[in-house]
Design a protein around this motif. Structure first.
Motif, mmCIF file in Angstrom:
data_model
loop_
_atom_site.group_PDB
_atom_site.id
_atom_site.type_symbol
_atom_site.label_atom_id
_atom_site.label_comp_id
_atom_site.label_asym_id
_atom_site.label_seq_id
_atom_site.Cartn_x
_atom_site.Cartn_y
_atom_site.Cartn_z
ATOM 1 N N GLY A 190 5.517 10.642 2.435
ATOM 2 C CA GLY A 190 4.810 9.589 1.722
ATOM 3 C C GLY A 190 3.463 9.346 2.370
ATOM 4 N N VAL A 191 2.436 9.200 1.541
ATOM 5 C CA VAL A 191 1.085 8.938 2.039
ATOM 6 C C VAL A 191 0.737 7.487 1.718
ATOM 7 C CG1 VAL A 191 -1.346 9.601 1.927
ATOM 8 C CG2 VAL A 191 0.442 11.348 1.675
ATOM 9 N N CYS A 192 0.407 6.733 2.751
ATOM 10 C CA CYS A 192 0.074 5.316 2.603
ATOM 11 C C CYS A 192 -1.327 5.156 2.017
ATOM 12 C CB CYS A 192 0.153 4.616 3.961
ATOM 13 S SG CYS A 192 -0.291 2.866 3.903
ATOM 14 N N MET A 224 1.995 0.319 -1.846
ATOM 15 C CA MET A 224 0.837 1.072 -1.351
ATOM 16 C C MET A 224 1.086 2.580 -1.228
ATOM 17 S SD MET A 224 -1.678 -1.035 -0.935
ATOM 18 C CE MET A 224 -2.806 -0.194 0.142
ATOM 19 N N LEU A 225 2.172 3.074 -1.813
ATOM 20 C CA LEU A 225 2.437 4.512 -1.767
ATOM 21 C C LEU A 225 1.388 5.224 -2.605
ATOM 22 C CD1 LEU A 225 4.396 6.733 -0.813
ATOM 23 C CD2 LEU A 225 5.581 6.464 -2.998
ATOM 24 N N HIS A 226 0.554 6.007 -1.948
ATOM 25 C CA HIS A 226 -0.520 6.718 -2.618
ATOM 26 C C HIS A 226 -0.001 7.973 -3.304
ATOM 27 C CE1 HIS A 226 -4.461 8.346 -3.454
ATOM 28 N NE2 HIS A 226 -4.166 9.425 -2.766
ATOM 29 N N GLU A 227 0.821 8.713 -2.586
ATOM 30 C CA GLU A 227 1.431 9.910 -3.151
ATOM 31 C C GLU A 227 2.632 10.296 -2.307
ATOM 32 O OE1 GLU A 227 -0.826 13.623 -2.894
ATOM 33 O OE2 GLU A 227 -1.951 12.796 -1.224
ATOM 34 N N ILE A 228 3.483 11.125 -2.882
ATOM 35 C CA ILE A 228 4.626 11.651 -2.158
ATOM 36 C C ILE A 228 4.643 13.159 -2.382
ATOM 37 C CG2 ILE A 228 6.329 11.298 -3.995
ATOM 38 C CD1 ILE A 228 8.177 10.271 -1.661
#
Length: 90
Positions: free
Chosen positions: A33-35, A83-87
């Motif tokens: 996961g990218v914050c 706030m998960l930008h992408e996974i």
């Protein structure tokens, strides 16, 4: 919804695996996961999780922003994005 001060425990992302399985039908704890707050990219298993019987608040291990929340209401389980930008796959 659970408030942070009412969390039964603070654990890592592996503890939310069962609730996440109910949403995705697969083990997603190895996904990265990218914050969206600080840009940290870490496996979901390494996130900080505030957990009780009805909710799992999954937070960035670096900046503590809420990445997403899993809520259990009876038989229904839902995912609320924060706030998960992408996974991504590792």
């Amino acid at each position: 919804m659970m408030r942070a001060e009412n969390a039964a425990s603070v654990v890592d992302g592996n503890a939310a695996a069962g609730m996440l399985w109910d949403v995705f039908g697969a083990d997603v704890t190895a996904l990265v996961g990218v914050c969206g707050g600080c840009g940290d990219a870490s496996p979901v298993a390494e996130a900080v999780v505030e957990l009780d019987e009805t909710a799992a608040i999954v937070r960035c291990r670096s900046c503590t922003h809420t990445l997403f929340t899993v809520l259990r209401e009876g038989e229904q389980v839902r995912l609320v994005l924060g706030m998960l930008h992408e996974i991504v796959r590792p």
